[in-house]
Design an enzyme around this catalytic site. Sequence first.
Site, short mmCIF file in Angstrom:
data_model
loop_
_atom_site.label_atom_id
_atom_site.label_comp_id
_atom_site.label_asym_id
_atom_site.label_seq_id
_atom_site.Cartn_x
_atom_site.Cartn_y
_atom_site.Cartn_z
N LYS A 126 58.94 25.06 22.60
CA LYS A 126 58.64 23.69 23.02
C LYS A 126 57.40 23.79 23.92
CE LYS A 126 60.81 19.56 24.89
NZ LYS A 126 59.80 19.13 25.85
N CYS A 445 75.36 -0.55 49.04
CA CYS A 445 75.20 -1.65 49.99
C CYS A 445 75.86 -2.88 49.37
CB CYS A 445 73.71 -1.88 50.22
SG CYS A 445 73.35 -3.46 50.98
S1 IVH Z 1 59.62 17.65 17.91
C1 IVH Z 1 61.52 13.37 17.10
N1 IVH Z 1 58.68 20.00 18.51
O1 IVH Z 1 58.62 17.51 23.42
C2 IVH Z 1 60.98 14.22 18.19
N2 IVH Z 1 58.46 18.29 20.12
O2 IVH Z 1 60.89 16.15 24.63
C3 IVH Z 1 59.92 15.12 17.68
N3 IVH Z 1 57.29 18.98 22.13
O3 IVH Z 1 57.52 14.25 22.83
C4 IVH Z 1 59.53 16.11 18.68
N4 IVH Z 1 56.90 21.05 21.52
O4 IVH Z 1 55.75 16.07 23.08
C5 IVH Z 1 58.87 18.75 18.93
N5 IVH Z 1 57.86 22.13 18.87
C6 IVH Z 1 58.03 20.89 19.27
C7 IVH Z 1 57.58 20.45 20.52
C8 IVH Z 1 57.82 19.14 20.92
C9 IVH Z 1 56.73 20.15 22.47
C10 IVH Z 1 57.31 17.78 22.98
C11 IVH Z 1 56.85 16.51 22.32
C12 IVH Z 1 57.97 15.53 22.48
C13 IVH Z 1 58.74 16.14 23.60
C14 IVH Z 1 60.20 15.71 23.52
#
Ligand code: IVH
Length: 752
Positions: A126, A445
């Site tokens: 990621k 509160c």
């Molecule tokens: S898949 C339907 N793959 O993580 C969602 N996201 O927390 C598709 N990201 O907004 C996302 N590396 O900016 C995907 N290998 C990866 C990724 C990734 C970074 C980020 C992306 C997304 C966020 C979600």
Amino acid sequence: MAREKDVRELTEAEAAVELERLAREIAEANRAYHAEDAPRISDAEYDALKLRNAAIEARFPQLKRPDSPSEQVGAAPAEAFAKVPHAVRMLSLENAFSEEEIAEFDRAIRRFLGRSEPVACTAEPKIDGLSLSLRYEAGRLVTAATRGDGAVGENVTANALTIPEIPPRLEGAPELLEVRGEVYMSHADFAALNARARAEGGRTFANPRNAAAGSLRQLDPEITRSRPLRFFAYGWGALSAPLGATQIEALGRLAGLGFRTNPLTRLCQGVEEMLAHYRAIEQQRATLGYDIDGVVYKVNDLALQARLGFRSTTPRWAIAHKFPAQTAWTRLERIEIQVGRTGALSPVARLTPVTVGGVVVSNATLHNEDYIAGRSASGEPIRGGRDIREGDWVQVYRAGDVIPKVADVDLSRRPPDARPYAFPTRCPECGSEAVREEGDAVRRCTGGLVCPAQVVEKLKHFVSRPAFDIEGLGARQIELFHLLGWIREPADIFTLAARDAAGEKALVPPERLLELPDAESRAEAEARLAAAVGLERFDPAAFAERYRARSRTRLAEQLGYGERSAGNLFAAIEARRRIPLNRVIFALGIRHIGESASNLLARHYGTWQAFEAAVTAAGGREGPAWEELLAIDGMGEVMAASLVSAFRPGPEREAIGRLVRQLVIEPVAPARTEGSPLAGKTVVFTGTLERMTRAEAKARAEALGAKVAGSVSAKTDLVVAGPGAGSKARDAERLGVEIIDEDAWLRLIGEA
Ligand code: IVH
């Protein structure tokens, strides 16, 4: 900065110099805030500049500059980039932090699909950057858009075209192809960029992610070109033809078209292999040369992905397995209590600043009073029962983007005079009693609408981006307008222009003006107000007289806003009088009803009238209206209870009524249901389905615009009955409701 001279003592020449300096500083602050994502001064400092500018202009109206900052509304976000609606929403990922959660992810998928054999998933890093959607038409890059709020992003095409890893043209691509991936900066490039900035006396970035975001969101593409950005493709949005049958195949296709895909992507057969690859990636994390914050798993088979579909903001077929958070030790200087819009008293740790994973942290959340005392909500000890006290050494951690948290305390470094923290039982903002209800971890509160903190927080929420998103009416203006008595509840926002035009004198009692939010002392506030009405020296009676005698008490004059910027503000408010139902529901700031719940409710009920009638009817927490509310996929009992209580008769409900009378609320169409045979229908499933689990059938029906109910009534349109259907099928027959079997159901949804 040298202490500023009192406005009353400025000579005309000095005033002119000061106005020039203020115009420059305010313009600079605006640019840093809007264009560079990097505020250089605090909100209070910014307001002080604007108010001083207004005070000087009030004393020397002849010196008002053509570029006067009072002609520009404070926080109006510069419409720097055009908005681009995403053809397919850009979603986020559900986060998991433990192996157990990954095992549950796998079980949930198999449960949903009704399979016992393992489901193959890809595992890939990621990337810690920012996501970008690249739209290619006939092989040519036509738009590059940031994620924005997922539905609408910012057009950064000119900037994206300067990134070498983003091909401007593709050979052999589908006619329409949206490539999605992450823009990031490598460690080496980040270090070199900051070194250069330091040498040139420029601004450095806190981490590669901020550097990438700041570089991509530049108004001048030449600046972006000078920043070494990179891009990994990991997915896609709209397509005219499929890229493959599996995730791996589709990634291969993207690589074939010239995109970089991550070399650590693996196909795993089941949870064990996924976790093994997670550990392998974690081992290499420090030597990859770019930041990653976890591993993303995705179901490999795209047909299964399609069956699994989406929850409101995340896919069911993917999950992010985050790395453990980074931590650091520092001193807890004091504990402060913030009062939120639902009255929750939230303890915040004010820390001696410390760097955690490249970011300076000086505040962290302490959750609630039990957490400080070292016990869980159910009374079990946490941290071995160690409590947290002012003066302690504490361990803070950051997990992803979320607010830092205090994890642990070092008793060996506790100062001898540290006392256990006494959590307040009165609201620090309004003095009302703060109570903890049975089963609630949070003390609240009880002041409701008499508590200024709650009222202001609710108003800030109301104008926030996913809610009414009124340009030029941000958190700072809300604080000021509330203090001045102009806006006390949401409906007041929409009567502001009319009251201003009518010169409503009672709007601002002069005494209240002395509470100017940024004045350091009463003397300073008095000096500014005296200057504003042209008095030599502040005198309450003389001030009140002059203030009241002014021909108009217009917003423009009082705030030091120019007529033009006040006009802009009123126009921005007017533009939001017509607003979609989901935003209105969210804006009400009802506990537990967030953005996704608001979307579900809006899609389910369609119109304000239907929604309001249903929620009112569900008030007794029993009967068909209540059952229907609970049957909405994604709606839980706690959410439903909170919603109906907001609509019980009382001052809150009356305030909602006054608001709604000011608005034109646009109905929301059920999702993706154009031409769907199920749009607007109420469906009941009964008996056993063989080709699809109940969960999948329900998700499919809802995706096609149907309501799924638990029991058959006169309102039911269709009953899908599998083997073993009992009383529900009989009810349907008695009521003359159409009954179909599973095969007919599959044909209806286009699966047979
Ligand atoms: S898949 C339907 N793959 O993580 C969602 N996201 O927390 C598709 N990201 O907004 C996302 N590396 O900016 C995907 N290998 C990866 C990724 C990734 C970074 C980020 C992306 C997304 C966020 C979600």
